[in-house]
Design a protein around this motif. Sequence first.
Motif, PDB file in Angstrom:
ATOM      1  N   UNK A  92      40.521  18.342   0.763  1.00 26.36           N
ATOM      2  CA  UNK A  92      39.206  18.547   0.149  1.00 26.36           C
ATOM      3  C   UNK A  92      39.115  19.942  -0.470  1.00 26.36           C
ATOM      4  N   UNK A  93      39.630  20.965   0.220  1.00 27.41           N
ATOM      5  CA  UNK A  93      39.645  22.320  -0.350  1.00 27.41           C
ATOM      6  C   UNK A  93      40.394  22.340  -1.671  1.00 27.41           C
ATOM      7  N   UNK A  94      41.567  21.714  -1.675  1.00 32.22           N
ATOM      8  CA  UNK A  94      42.385  21.696  -2.884  1.00 32.22           C
ATOM      9  C   UNK A  94      41.677  20.948  -4.003  1.00 32.22           C
ATOM     10  N   UNK A  95      41.026  19.851  -3.667  1.00 32.55           N
ATOM     11  CA  UNK A  95      40.287  19.088  -4.672  1.00 32.55           C
ATOM     12  C   UNK A  95      39.144  19.884  -5.271  1.00 32.55           C
ATOM     13  N   UNK A 103      36.755  22.647 -14.623  1.00 32.35           N
ATOM     14  CA  UNK A 103      35.501  22.997 -15.300  1.00 32.35           C
ATOM     15  C   UNK A 103      35.671  24.273 -16.120  1.00 32.35           C
ATOM     16  N   UNK A 104      36.381  25.257 -15.546  1.00 31.44           N
ATOM     17  CA  UNK A 104      36.568  26.524 -16.263  1.00 31.44           C
ATOM     18  C   UNK A 104      37.427  26.321 -17.509  1.00 31.44           C
ATOM     19  N   UNK A 105      38.467  25.495 -17.391  1.00 31.88           N
ATOM     20  CA  UNK A 105      39.398  25.322 -18.503  1.00 31.88           C
ATOM     21  C   UNK A 105      38.848  24.382 -19.568  1.00 31.88           C
ATOM     22  N   UNK A 106      38.282  23.261 -19.150  1.00 31.27           N
ATOM     23  CA  UNK A 106      37.808  22.241 -20.090  1.00 31.27           C
ATOM     24  C   UNK A 106      36.296  22.077 -19.956  1.00 31.27           C
ATOM     25  N   UNK A 107      35.569  22.962 -20.554  1.00 27.57           N
ATOM     26  CA  UNK A 107      34.104  22.910 -20.464  1.00 27.57           C
ATOM     27  C   UNK A 107      33.464  22.628 -21.826  1.00 27.57           C
ATOM     28  N   UNK A 108      34.208  22.035 -22.730  1.00 24.24           N
ATOM     29  CA  UNK A 108      33.691  21.757 -24.070  1.00 24.24           C
ATOM     30  C   UNK A 108      32.724  20.578 -24.092  1.00 24.24           C
ATOM     31  N   UNK A 109      33.007  19.549 -23.320  1.00 18.91           N
ATOM     32  CA  UNK A 109      32.192  18.352 -23.312  1.00 18.91           C
ATOM     33  C   UNK A 109      31.198  18.421 -22.142  1.00 18.91           C
ATOM     34  N   UNK A 115      30.256  15.371 -14.923  1.00 15.39           N
ATOM     35  CA  UNK A 115      31.037  14.480 -14.048  1.00 15.39           C
ATOM     36  C   UNK A 115      31.921  15.275 -13.096  1.00 15.39           C
ATOM     37  N   UNK A 116      32.556  16.339 -13.585  1.00 11.20           N
ATOM     38  CA  UNK A 116      33.371  17.188 -12.712  1.00 11.20           C
ATOM     39  C   UNK A 116      32.511  17.815 -11.618  1.00 11.20           C
ATOM     40  N   UNK A 118      29.809  16.547 -10.392  1.00 16.07           N
ATOM     41  CA  UNK A 118      29.478  15.465  -9.449  1.00 16.07           C
ATOM     42  C   UNK A 118      30.641  15.204  -8.492  1.00 16.07           C
ATOM     43  N   UNK A 119      31.859  15.287  -9.002  1.00 14.25           N
ATOM     44  CA  UNK A 119      33.035  15.120  -8.144  1.00 14.25           C
ATOM     45  C   UNK A 119      33.067  16.224  -7.088  1.00 14.25           C
ATOM     46  N   UNK A 120      32.770  17.459  -7.490  1.00 11.99           N
ATOM     47  CA  UNK A 120      32.732  18.561  -6.534  1.00 11.99           C
ATOM     48  C   UNK A 120      31.660  18.306  -5.479  1.00 11.99           C
ATOM     49  N   UNK A 121      30.510  17.806  -5.901  1.00  8.90           N
ATOM     50  CA  UNK A 121      29.438  17.491  -4.953  1.00  8.90           C
ATOM     51  C   UNK A 121      29.894  16.423  -3.959  1.00  8.90           C
ATOM     52  N   UNK A 122      30.564  15.384  -4.428  1.00  5.62           N
ATOM     53  CA  UNK A 122      31.059  14.333  -3.530  1.00  5.62           C
ATOM     54  C   UNK A 122      32.073  14.911  -2.539  1.00  5.62           C
ATOM     55  N   UNK A 123      32.950  15.791  -3.016  1.00  5.66           N
ATOM     56  CA  UNK A 123      33.924  16.418  -2.124  1.00  5.66           C
ATOM     57  C   UNK A 123      33.241  17.289  -1.071  1.00  5.66           C
ATOM     58  N   UNK A 124      32.214  18.014  -1.458  1.00 13.63           N
ATOM     59  CA  UNK A 124      31.488  18.853  -0.504  1.00 13.63           C
ATOM     60  C   UNK A 124      30.746  17.996   0.514  1.00 13.63           C
ATOM     61  N   UNK A 125      30.140  16.910   0.065  1.00 10.17           N
ATOM     62  CA  UNK A 125      29.462  15.993   0.992  1.00 10.17           C
ATOM     63  C   UNK A 125      30.481  15.378   1.958  1.00 10.17           C
TER      64      UNK A 125
END
Length: 140
Positions: A92-95, A103-109, A115-116, A118-125
């Motif tokens: 989970x830490x690695x994820x 997010x830092x590298x690809x923040x154009x869209x 969505x990224x 939201x994935x972090x939120x799911x990992x934290x939960x």
Amino acid sequence: MISQGKNVRLTISIPTVLQFILNTALVFLVGILCILLLKEIVYFIQFFILRNEAPIHQLLERILVFFLYFEFIAMIAKYFQENYHFPLRYFLYIGITAMTRLIIVHHDNPLHTLLYACVILVLIISYYIINSTPLRRKKP
């Protein structure tokens, strides 16, 4: 397992052989990760000594890559310390770190960034659920 009898012979089980192969591969992987970690340290030293004109997001990306290498090395060390078991929280830490880097590298869209996040939120939960539920293991 050693069998008793006239001819003493050593029989090795398949899980033992596979465990040996896995452990050897992980030690080899740690060596490669340590080399890559040192490469990132050299980059940081060069960045700060030479005052490179690289954009700040590249430095942040390299810092997060550094932490990914560090977390993988720590996870493999924990694997050997905990009797050949990978703790789920390290994945989970690695994820979380990998998604932050994304997010830092690809923040154009903006939609992808949401969505990224939201994935972090799911990992934290998930991490919270793992730490809040008691272990229900039977002890022998």
